[in-house]
Design a protein around this motif. Structure first.
Motif, mmCIF file in Angstrom:
data_model
loop_
_atom_site.group_PDB
_atom_site.id
_atom_site.type_symbol
_atom_site.label_atom_id
_atom_site.label_comp_id
_atom_site.label_asym_id
_atom_site.label_seq_id
_atom_site.Cartn_x
_atom_site.Cartn_y
_atom_site.Cartn_z
ATOM 1 N N GLN A 75 5.912 2.001 11.609
ATOM 2 C CA GLN A 75 4.496 2.037 11.952
ATOM 3 C C GLN A 75 4.269 2.769 13.260
ATOM 4 O OE1 GLN A 75 1.659 0.893 10.170
ATOM 5 N NE2 GLN A 75 3.249 1.072 8.613
ATOM 6 N N SER A 88 5.402 6.602 12.810
ATOM 7 C CA SER A 88 4.458 7.499 12.141
ATOM 8 C C SER A 88 3.247 7.738 13.037
ATOM 9 C CB SER A 88 4.024 6.946 10.784
ATOM 10 O OG SER A 88 3.389 5.699 10.938
ATOM 11 N N HIS A 139 2.083 11.425 14.674
ATOM 12 C CA HIS A 139 0.737 11.972 14.537
ATOM 13 C C HIS A 139 0.046 12.148 15.884
ATOM 14 C CE1 HIS A 139 1.263 11.119 10.273
ATOM 15 N NE2 HIS A 139 0.193 11.841 10.039
ATOM 16 N N GLN A 182 -2.892 -4.681 13.202
ATOM 17 C CA GLN A 182 -1.910 -5.275 12.303
ATOM 18 C C GLN A 182 -1.375 -6.580 12.864
ATOM 19 O OE1 GLN A 182 0.966 -2.742 10.265
ATOM 20 N NE2 GLN A 182 0.061 -0.957 11.246
ATOM 21 N N ARG A 202 -4.983 -6.485 2.381
ATOM 22 C CA ARG A 202 -4.280 -5.270 2.787
ATOM 23 C C ARG A 202 -2.777 -5.458 2.743
ATOM 24 N NH1 ARG A 202 -9.099 -5.608 4.591
ATOM 25 N NH2 ARG A 202 -10.295 -3.993 5.636
ATOM 26 N N LEU A 222 -1.125 -7.701 4.316
ATOM 27 C CA LEU A 222 -0.593 -8.186 5.588
ATOM 28 C C LEU A 222 -0.644 -9.706 5.613
ATOM 29 C CD1 LEU A 222 -2.390 -5.631 7.885
ATOM 30 C CD2 LEU A 222 0.039 -5.738 7.424
ATOM 31 N N ASN A 224 5.291 4.798 5.552
ATOM 32 C CA ASN A 224 4.693 4.375 6.820
ATOM 33 C C ASN A 224 3.196 4.593 6.898
ATOM 34 O OD1 ASN A 224 7.219 3.591 7.694
ATOM 35 N ND2 ASN A 224 7.633 5.524 8.741
ATOM 36 N N LEU A 225 2.499 4.370 5.790
ATOM 37 C CA LEU A 225 1.036 4.393 5.844
ATOM 38 C C LEU A 225 0.577 3.188 6.649
ATOM 39 C CD1 LEU A 225 0.037 5.327 2.189
ATOM 40 C CD2 LEU A 225 0.097 6.798 4.213
ATOM 41 N N TRP A 226 -0.583 3.302 7.280
ATOM 42 C CA TRP A 226 -1.103 2.210 8.082
ATOM 43 C C TRP A 226 -1.884 1.265 7.173
ATOM 44 C CZ3 TRP A 226 -2.681 7.120 10.880
ATOM 45 C CH2 TRP A 226 -1.588 7.596 11.638
ATOM 46 N N PRO A 227 -1.350 0.037 6.979
ATOM 47 C CA PRO A 227 -1.883 -0.842 5.934
ATOM 48 C C PRO A 227 -3.289 -1.373 6.183
ATOM 49 C CG PRO A 227 -0.245 -2.001 7.248
ATOM 50 C CD PRO A 227 -0.222 -0.591 7.701
ATOM 51 N N HIS A 228 -3.719 -1.366 7.416
ATOM 52 C CA HIS A 228 -5.037 -1.929 7.687
ATOM 53 C C HIS A 228 -6.151 -0.915 7.449
ATOM 54 C CE1 HIS A 228 -3.445 -0.109 11.297
ATOM 55 N NE2 HIS A 228 -4.582 -0.182 11.941
ATOM 56 N N PHE A 229 -5.783 0.314 7.116
ATOM 57 C CA PHE A 229 -6.785 1.340 6.818
ATOM 58 C C PHE A 229 -6.747 1.683 5.340
ATOM 59 C CE2 PHE A 229 -8.027 1.881 10.996
ATOM 60 C CZ PHE A 229 -7.055 2.392 11.854
ATOM 61 N N TYR A 246 -6.523 0.345 -0.606
ATOM 62 C CA TYR A 246 -5.580 0.084 0.487
ATOM 63 C C TYR A 246 -4.168 0.442 0.042
ATOM 64 C CZ TYR A 246 -9.201 -2.028 3.252
ATOM 65 O OH TYR A 246 -10.342 -2.220 3.979
ATOM 66 N N TYR A 280 -1.571 -0.986 0.092
ATOM 67 C CA TYR A 280 -0.942 -2.127 -0.578
ATOM 68 C C TYR A 280 -0.982 -1.986 -2.101
ATOM 69 C CZ TYR A 280 -0.219 -7.154 -1.483
ATOM 70 O OH TYR A 280 0.232 -8.367 -1.890
ATOM 71 N N ARG A 309 -2.079 12.911 4.862
ATOM 72 C CA ARG A 309 -2.328 12.446 6.228
ATOM 73 C C ARG A 309 -1.722 13.400 7.255
ATOM 74 N NH1 ARG A 309 0.091 6.803 8.486
ATOM 75 N NH2 ARG A 309 2.023 7.848 7.844
#
Lengths: 221, 253, 213
Positions: free
Chosen positions: A117, A120, A124, A139, A216, A218, B100-105, B146, B148, B162
């Motif tokens: 996390q 990446s 970027h 998160q 999501r 999480l 490694n995608l950002w899970p909260h987006f 998402y 997920y 991305r």
């Protein structure tokens, strides 16, 4: 006058006490969370000095009773010429004490966060505070919603300790009514019901956030 | 005609972990529009080399130049600050083995996130470009989903979109299909093929021999941290020069 | 700080220790019993347990201690401040312990239960021989954590006049006019007690990991 009538007559006192409790809780909860969030990054700093200093502070707060810390601020600081009034000492105590707990909760969650996390994000062009704020912190909060919720309830309960240094919170109000009119049961029942109600609200809020997290993927199931 | 400045130049990169040299004195030059693949057995240092390019790993020795400008160190040999390094990284896109995608987006939010918050692109512009890129990788229908809920192949395609959203000069791929179920590999390779055909400069660490053979202009074979062979795909696959390369190829044929 | 001050601190520390100890020794088994009621879903009783746990975890100790101390005499129960303190701490910690035990119960691997039932064991038997011996070990770190929370909250009993390690610092300051030294020393003493418990908790967590399914 029945006991309930007395309590009803004194409702402004209870309301004022409840207001004080809510104000102390609200401000310190926000403050503790913000400070704790600011502290997580440095807690994992590459600089040994920073890391050890913050680690000692966090460990210290987690091994100290809240009231002793408030005593330190309220009774101890005047020795150094710093005289805080009870309200300020209480607010400062709540915020500084609990931000250590928030920082530790978030740090534990960051250690569990997949390293990909942050990698990446770095790839970027993220770094520093922006990386934490946009990518890591959301998160961490989503993953630890129930534990953070528990901490909020601890903050709420700790506000009652401040009546010992004469802050006129909800418990102080209940106690005053009791001692003035010798109505032992009702004021305390109302006070306990109010603490309970706020706790249930916090737990409800946590359920919502936790639900958002699960959507999501999480929140460690 | 003077030789054009290579988009990416790697000079004598070495990197050790716990006293073990994982990358030994590797040098490469990649020109604009080229796609090169880095092949080799596990532990050959390929991923570490790739990660040294954008300084996710700090090289012990050697230099990396992006379009002639040194990465990681300044003119005076001092280390770049986090801020300066972050700025350089915006010009290099990276796609990871574990997505490694950002899970909260959401998918679209993942794609517009860095352009908006790092490059300062306006949200509207970023959304337009993001939707276009998602269309390109075939996932415009998933813009509000998402990560997920996506399959591995879908996640990787989003990851590519991305990275592309930053309009990078070069794209780095770290074993992009190694974590995918076999039936999902094709959709990702297809996107990568299209990218190469459009002229993107790409460095791909991979085990997918078909991709290396069909799409790349150059194959770099690494073993034990060193570049053992380097040639065009035709030459490498049909006529490997070294024993190590021969042994490696027999395992995969 | 005078020698007399040190003696007062030790007395205060002792008060904190014995009151906390009784609350812990009572609170753990009470929590266990209540958790059994809860997981067995005994009608009416388990609902009461749910209510008690919810209320117990939400009520501040200061409020609870005051409430018990001033209200119980009304119902003819004449309670001295020490007893009120112990009861308040016990009621509070038992409510948290109920949840700790319940979590340990729910986290117990279903596969082992099925294996036990397949061999014909009754519920009581496999609970006693299979579940509990493993459960209490898994629950231990959280129980120790709750003990540290109890000690950190124990100064609440000062509000009903118990001279514990925190309140004693007021007494000492009243005599010496130097409030800082006793507070600092009391703080260090708390850190030492709690530090030992935290170390124990970490040690138990590591050992519990080894036995994890």
């Amino acid at each position: 006058m029945t006991d309930w009538e007395i309590v009803l007559k004194e409702w402004p006192r209870l309301a004022s006490g409840f207001g004080t409790t809510l104000l102390l809780f609200g401000i310190s909860a926000v403050g503790a969370f913000l400070l704790g969030a600011l502290m997580v990054g440095p807690l994992r700093s590459r600089s040994k000095i920073v890391r050890i200093a913050l680690r000692s502070y966090v460990d210290g707060m987690r091994m100290l009773p809240f009231l002793i810390f408030v005593y330190l601020l309220f009774y101890g600081l005047p020795t150094f010429g710093v005289k805080l009034d009870a309200w300020t000492a209480g607010l400062l105590g709540l915020t500084v004490y609990h931000c250590a707990y928030v920082a530790e909760i978030l740090r534990g969650a960051w250690d569990q966060l997949p390293v990909g996390q942050t990698e990446s994000a770095q790839a970027h062009g993220y770094h520093g505070l922006r990386l934490i704020r946009r990518i890591v912190l959301p998160q961490l909060v989503l993953n630890t919603a129930p534990v953070l919720g528990n901490q909020l309830i601890y903050i709420l309960k700790d506000t009652s300790f401040l009546m010992i240094i004469t802050v006129q919170d909800l418990t102080y109000a209940a106690s005053s009514i009791q001692s003035m009119y010798f109505v032992p049961l009702e004021p305390f029942l109302i006070a306990m019901a109010l603490y309970w109600a706020i706790s249930l609200l916090i737990e409800g809020f946590v359920r919502v956030v936790h639900g958002t997290a699960k959507e999501r993927g999480l929140g460690h199931a | 005609m003077p030789e054009e400045v290579p988009v990416l130049q790697v000079d004598g990169i070495s990197k050790s972990f716990d006293g073990v040299e994982v990358v030994s004195n590797v040098s490469l030059k990649i020109h604009s529009g080229e796609t090169i693949s880095i092949l080799g057995p596990s532990g050959s240092g390929k991923s570490t080399l790739l990660r040294c390019i954008n300084w996710l790993e700090k090289p012990d020795r050697g230099d990396v130049y992006l379009a002639g400008k040194r990465v990681g160190r300044k003119e005076d040999d001092q280390l770049m600050s986090d801020h300066e390094l972050a700025s350089v990284r915006t010009q290099m896109g990276m796609v990871f083995q574990s997505f490694n995608l950002w899970p909260h987006f959401t998918v679209l939010q993942n794609v517009i996130e860095a352009p908006v918050h790092v490059l300062g692109v306006s949200k509207d512009d970023a959304v337009v470009r993001g939707e276009h890129l998602l269309e390109k990788v075939g996932l415009e229908a998933k813009r509000d989903a998402y990560p997920y809920s996506l399959s591995g192949g879908q996640k990787q395609r989003v990851a590519i979109a991305r990275a592309l959203a930053m309009s990078p000069t070069v794209m780095l791929f770290d074993e992009p299909t190694s974590a995918l179920d076999p039936e999902l590999v094709g959709e990702v390779l297809s996107v990568m093929r299209d990218l190469a055909a459009e002229g993107m400069t790409m460095v791909v660490v991979t085990h997918e021999m078909s991709f290396a053979r069909d799409v790349c202009q150059e194959v770099v074979f690494m073993d034990d941290g060193q570049v053992v062979e380097q040639s065009t795909p035709d030459k490498f696959f049909s006529n490997p020069q070294t024993d190590r390369a021969k042994r490696f190829l027999t395992r995969y044929e | 700080m005078t020698a007399g001050g040190f003696q007062m601190l030790l007395d205060g520390a002792w008060t904190t220790i014995w009151i906390s100890l009784i609350a812990i020794v009572c609170g753990v088994p009470i929590g266990f019993g209540l958790s059994l009621i809860r997981v067995s879903r005994v009608p009416v009783l388990s609902q009461i347990v749910v209510l008690y746990v919810s209320l117990g975890r939400a009520t501040p100790l200061v409020t609870l201690a005051l409430f018990l101390f001033v209200t119980l005499p009304v119902f003819g129960i004449n309670i001295d401040k020490y007893t009120a303190g112990v009861v308040a701490l016990t009621l509070n910690t038992a409510s948290f312990n109920t949840e700790v035990w319940r979590s340990a119960y729910l986290a117990f691997p279903q596969s082992q239960i099925e294996a036990a039932r397949a061999t014909g064991m009754t519920r009581a038997l496999y609970f006693r021989r299979i579940m509990f011996p493993q459960m209490w070990f898994a629950a231990l770190p959280s129980l120790v954590n709750e003990m540290t929370l109890l000690i950190k909250a124990s100064p609440a009993i000062a509000v009903i006049g118990v001279v514990d390690l925190t309140r004693v610092t007021n007494r000492i300051a009243a005599q010496t006019y130097e409030p800082l030294p006793p507070i600092l020393i009391a703080g260090v003493m708390y850190i030492l007690f709690i530090g030992v418990l935290v170390r124990l908790q970490r040690h138990l967590e590591k050992r519990a990991e080894r036995y994890a399914p």
